[in-house]
Structures are given as C-alpha cells and as structure tokens.
Design a protein around this motif. Structure first.
Motif, short mmCIF file in Angstrom:
data_model
loop_
_atom_site.label_atom_id
_atom_site.label_comp_id
_atom_site.label_asym_id
_atom_site.label_seq_id
_atom_site.Cartn_x
_atom_site.Cartn_y
_atom_site.Cartn_z
N GLY A 5 0.79 -1.22 0.00
CA GLY A 5 0.00 0.00 0.00
C GLY A 5 0.82 1.27 0.00
N THR A 6 2.14 1.16 0.07
CA THR A 6 2.94 2.38 0.07
C THR A 6 2.90 3.10 -1.27
OG1 THR A 6 4.94 1.10 -0.43
CG2 THR A 6 4.50 1.62 1.89
N THR A 7 2.62 2.37 -2.34
CA THR A 7 2.49 3.00 -3.65
C THR A 7 1.31 3.97 -3.67
OG1 THR A 7 3.40 1.04 -4.68
CG2 THR A 7 2.23 2.56 -6.11
N ILE A 8 0.27 3.62 -2.95
CA ILE A 8 -0.89 4.51 -2.88
C ILE A 8 -0.50 5.84 -2.24
CG2 ILE A 8 -3.16 4.82 -1.83
CD1 ILE A 8 -3.52 1.78 -2.07
N VAL A 15 -0.68 12.75 -6.38
CA VAL A 15 -1.06 13.22 -7.71
C VAL A 15 -2.50 13.71 -7.72
CG1 VAL A 15 -1.42 12.51 -10.10
CG2 VAL A 15 0.63 11.80 -8.88
N ILE A 16 -3.38 12.98 -7.07
CA ILE A 16 -4.79 13.37 -7.01
C ILE A 16 -4.94 14.69 -6.24
CG2 ILE A 16 -7.05 12.74 -6.08
CD1 ILE A 16 -6.26 9.80 -6.66
N PHE A 17 -4.28 14.79 -5.07
CA PHE A 17 -4.34 16.02 -4.28
C PHE A 17 -3.75 17.20 -5.05
CE2 PHE A 17 -4.22 13.69 0.07
CZ PHE A 17 -5.54 13.34 -0.08
N GLY A 18 -2.63 16.97 -5.73
CA GLY A 18 -1.99 18.04 -6.50
C GLY A 18 -2.86 18.50 -7.66
N PHE A 19 -3.48 17.56 -8.34
CA PHE A 19 -4.35 17.90 -9.47
C PHE A 19 -5.52 18.77 -9.00
CE2 PHE A 19 -8.13 16.88 -12.02
CZ PHE A 19 -7.71 17.38 -13.24
N PHE A 20 -6.21 18.32 -7.95
CA PHE A 20 -7.34 19.11 -7.46
C PHE A 20 -6.89 20.43 -6.84
CE2 PHE A 20 -9.62 14.98 -7.56
CZ PHE A 20 -10.62 15.37 -8.43
N LEU A 37 -9.21 29.66 -3.41
CA LEU A 37 -7.80 29.80 -3.72
C LEU A 37 -6.95 29.31 -2.55
CD1 LEU A 37 -5.46 30.92 -5.49
CD2 LEU A 37 -5.86 33.13 -4.38
N ALA A 38 -7.30 29.70 -1.35
CA ALA A 38 -6.54 29.29 -0.17
C ALA A 38 -6.61 27.77 0.02
CB ALA A 38 -7.07 30.00 1.06
N PHE A 39 -7.79 27.19 -0.17
CA PHE A 39 -7.92 25.74 -0.05
C PHE A 39 -7.09 25.02 -1.10
CE2 PHE A 39 -10.27 21.71 -0.71
CZ PHE A 39 -10.00 21.14 0.52
N GLY A 40 -7.03 25.57 -2.31
CA GLY A 40 -6.21 24.98 -3.37
C GLY A 40 -4.73 25.03 -3.03
N ILE A 41 -4.28 26.14 -2.46
CA ILE A 41 -2.87 26.26 -2.08
C ILE A 41 -2.54 25.28 -0.97
CG2 ILE A 41 -1.19 27.81 -1.00
CD1 ILE A 41 -2.55 30.10 -2.56
N VAL A 42 -3.41 25.19 0.03
CA VAL A 42 -3.18 24.26 1.13
C VAL A 42 -3.19 22.82 0.62
CG1 VAL A 42 -4.21 23.33 3.25
CG2 VAL A 42 -4.04 25.80 2.92
N LEU A 43 -4.11 22.49 -0.25
CA LEU A 43 -4.19 21.14 -0.79
C LEU A 43 -2.94 20.80 -1.60
CD1 LEU A 43 -6.09 18.73 -0.83
CD2 LEU A 43 -7.06 19.61 -2.93
N PHE A 44 -2.41 21.76 -2.35
CA PHE A 44 -1.20 21.51 -3.12
C PHE A 44 0.01 21.32 -2.22
CE2 PHE A 44 2.44 22.64 -5.77
CZ PHE A 44 2.19 21.84 -6.87
#
Length: 59
Positions: A5-8, A15-20, A37-44
């Motif tokens: 599960g470390t690949t996940i 990648v999913i978090f970065g994309f969104f 915008l702030a939520f996107g920066i935090v998520l990235f």
C-alpha cells in the motif's frame, strides 16, 4: 521490504491532491474566490508533503 500500500501513499494520492489543488487554485484566481484559492494552495502543499510524512511514519 516496503509495506503493501505504500504506492498509494507515495504515487497515487499526491497526484490526485496536486491535481485538485491546481484546479482549485486556477478556479479561485479566475472567480476571485479567496477561500477556494486558499484551499487549493493548502491542498497543493499537502500533496507535496504527504509522501514524506506518511511514508516516514510507515517505514
């Protein structure tokens, strides 16, 4: 040997978090929506740090 599960945690979820995160950043800039915008920066940022934090705890 790596745990199952470390690949996940190292390749898929960041990648999913970065994309969104990028989508929310672009949408927040274009709509002048500062919370989005702030939520996107935090998520990235979480997407960048997530593999290091989780994998150091797992391995």
């Amino acid at each position: 040997m790596a745990l199952t599960g470390t690949t996940i945690f190292s390749h898929i979820l960041p990648v999913i978090f970065g994309f969104f995160g990028v989508i929310l950043i672009m949408s927040g800039i274009l709509d002048d929506n500062n919370p989005k915008l702030a939520f996107g920066i935090v998520l990235f940022v979480v997407a960048c740090a997530f593999p290091y934090v989780v994998l150091s705890a797992l391995l």
